[in-house]
Scaffold this motif. Sequence first.
Motif, PDB file in Angstrom:
ATOM      1  N   UNK A  87     -16.108   4.413 -16.940  1.00 32.73           N
ATOM      2  CA  UNK A  87     -15.659   3.645 -15.788  1.00 32.73           C
ATOM      3  C   UNK A  87     -16.309   4.141 -14.492  1.00 32.73           C
ATOM      4  N   UNK A  88     -16.358   5.457 -14.332  1.00 26.87           N
ATOM      5  CA  UNK A  88     -17.004   6.029 -13.148  1.00 26.87           C
ATOM      6  C   UNK A  88     -18.490   5.695 -13.158  1.00 26.87           C
ATOM      7  N   UNK A  89     -19.079   5.687 -14.349  1.00 25.93           N
ATOM      8  CA  UNK A  89     -20.504   5.413 -14.472  1.00 25.93           C
ATOM      9  C   UNK A  89     -20.884   4.006 -14.055  1.00 25.93           C
ATOM     10  N   UNK A  93     -14.107   4.054  -8.603  1.00 23.53           N
ATOM     11  CA  UNK A  93     -13.626   5.370  -8.196  1.00 23.53           C
ATOM     12  C   UNK A  93     -12.532   5.809  -9.172  1.00 23.53           C
ATOM     13  N   UNK A  94     -11.936   6.966  -8.919  1.00 30.46           N
ATOM     14  CA  UNK A  94     -11.039   7.545  -9.927  1.00 30.46           C
ATOM     15  C   UNK A  94      -9.794   6.705 -10.151  1.00 30.46           C
ATOM     16  N   UNK A  95      -9.154   6.195  -9.084  1.00 31.83           N
ATOM     17  CA  UNK A  95      -7.908   5.450  -9.290  1.00 31.83           C
ATOM     18  C   UNK A  95      -8.175   4.058  -9.850  1.00 31.83           C
ATOM     19  N   UNK A  96      -9.324   3.467  -9.487  1.00 26.69           N
ATOM     20  CA  UNK A  96      -9.684   2.178 -10.080  1.00 26.69           C
ATOM     21  C   UNK A  96      -9.977   2.341 -11.566  1.00 26.69           C
ATOM     22  N   UNK A 251     -15.664   7.478  -4.115  1.00 26.11           N
ATOM     23  CA  UNK A 251     -16.780   6.590  -3.800  1.00 26.11           C
ATOM     24  C   UNK A 251     -16.827   5.424  -4.767  1.00 26.11           C
ATOM     25  N   UNK A 252     -17.204   4.255  -4.250  1.00 29.49           N
ATOM     26  CA  UNK A 252     -17.320   3.053  -5.069  1.00 29.49           C
ATOM     27  C   UNK A 252     -18.778   2.603  -5.022  1.00 29.49           C
ATOM     28  N   UNK A 262     -16.271 -10.624 -11.081  1.00 33.22           N
ATOM     29  CA  UNK A 262     -17.035 -10.399 -12.304  1.00 33.22           C
ATOM     30  C   UNK A 262     -17.096  -8.911 -12.637  1.00 33.22           C
ATOM     31  N   UNK A 263     -17.227  -8.099 -11.620  1.00 30.93           N
ATOM     32  CA  UNK A 263     -17.305  -6.657 -11.838  1.00 30.93           C
ATOM     33  C   UNK A 263     -16.014  -6.121 -12.462  1.00 30.93           C
ATOM     34  N   UNK A 264     -14.875  -6.640 -11.985  1.00 33.06           N
ATOM     35  CA  UNK A 264     -13.587  -6.199 -12.518  1.00 33.06           C
ATOM     36  C   UNK A 264     -13.441  -6.610 -13.986  1.00 33.06           C
TER      37      UNK A 264
END
Length: 574
Positions: A87-89, A93-96, A251-252, A262-264
């Motif tokens: 997910x981070x890759x 960010x961490x909470x997302x 950071x996002x 679309x990203x989500x």
Amino acid sequence: MTIQAARRKVALMWDNGKNAFTSRQAFMKWLQAPDTALDQHSHSGRSTWSNEDLDPTPPEKRTWRWWNYVVFYWGVSFGNWTLGSTMVGIGLNWWQSILVIFLSQTISSIAMFFNSRAASVYHIGYPIVARSVFGMWGSYYFVAARAALAIVWYGVQLFSGASLMANVMQAIFGHYYTDIPNHIPASIGITSAGMLSFFLFWLIHLCFCAFRPYQLRKFFWFKGIVMIPAAWGLFIFCMVNTKANLSGLSKITPTQTGGWGWFFVFAINSGMGNTATLITNQPDIARWSKTKTGAMWSQLITNPLAVTLSSSLGILSTAAINNAWGLALWNQWDLLSAILDRYWNPASRFAVFLCALTWLCSILGTNIAANMIPFGSDSSMLFPRYITIPRGQFIVEFLAFAICPWKILASAGVFTTFLSGYGLFMASVVAIMICDYWLLTKGNLFIGNLYDGSKTNKHYYYHLGWNVQAVIAYLAGIALPFAGFIGTLGPHVSRAATDMGHMGWLLSFITSFVLYFVICKVWPTKNQRMIKEMGLRWEQMGFDDEIVAADGTVVAAIMGEYQSEETVVHEMKM
């Protein structure tokens, strides 16, 4: 099973194995899996359509209660240390990342909930459920496809576990292991020390090949329990050692264009790829349930919580170490290796040994549940005369070594990308299975007819053995996101195709589910018409444990005295 009973069983197996080589006739008799009463009374031809492992699970083997499934899913799901890095890759960010993981696993668990019902009620595995939906001959494609992918993933997981075995070896033997001279060319993708670790982990798997799922409850209990202190211990070490240096996790930096919508969806689909195999494999696990709901509700809560928690620990732990030590590590074996490099002392070596051994157990259990058992089940259906679940598990054990997974991972980036996206193809299969059972047949399966491949099978022969309606829905389901999937392998595709590819599993599932339902409402299968004409209520065919074979013979679920006698012979052969 008592120690004395186990010894008697081993002695019988040994004697039976020796007798098999006394003559060709004795060998062929030993090689063949015994017929079952259900198979003998379900068709008139010479073909074999069942064996002990394809028959419905008898009551004495339905040993899994709801708490066994809670521990099982906790153990399988709590090992998802690296999902957060995915997910981070991709730019969250961490909470997302944590939110997306929880949502994706909740969706996965809902699909698992519905896909486990048929097996929980009728106690049949994925291959037999596939017969009921895709037809007696059509099911071979959907079973063989899963079996082929299980071979490759089994080998890949073995290779991943070998990295943890290397941590264990390094912690015990130090430079005596790391300084092993390498005699393997670099182009192969593995060193001599790595091959030793792979072989040792392969041997551990070999010890489990002889067991059926209902015999592995205690192992999954052990796996689920030991993972907790290992994961939390590693997390606490990382937080204390780095003073919780988590800078940069807010950071996002999205790696995909096309808007946040679309990203989500892309992120959700990436998270679901983690459990695509488990969703498909539900019948092979749920068939051992003692009750009709034990395998359903237990994972609906356990899986999302376990995956989200373990992934969160992985995100925070590796981020803290990366920030403090200037590294770029995300998986647990590289993290443990870095700890040994930085803290080479007896206490650290012992801690890393315990932690790596625990993670090794985690990957072992996941590989058994996600690949070994499914291949055993699938191969049993493909060659029921000769292969049972244990024999199939031994076969995949050797095939996984033969495919050289280190070579695949070292030189075939496109192929591994394909493997990562294969959930796209299985989503349509799961959608059709769920739709057929829950909405179109009212949960009614005619068990005796699932072992009759002749044209006289009025329920599941469909059109020359294929359910054409299901095939149409399947092809349509994989067609929409397929172009986008091809784009991930290298070729250039349009923006629209890429966006549909990002929807992957979700798009395939929804398309096949809706289309199959609409087609069957306009053009129902013969089986669906018969169920409607018979006026069957919800799961009426699953009310009692008596099974009516295709020739009208009533066969008890425990298969009577005949089954108990054949079971002894079969267990001696495995």
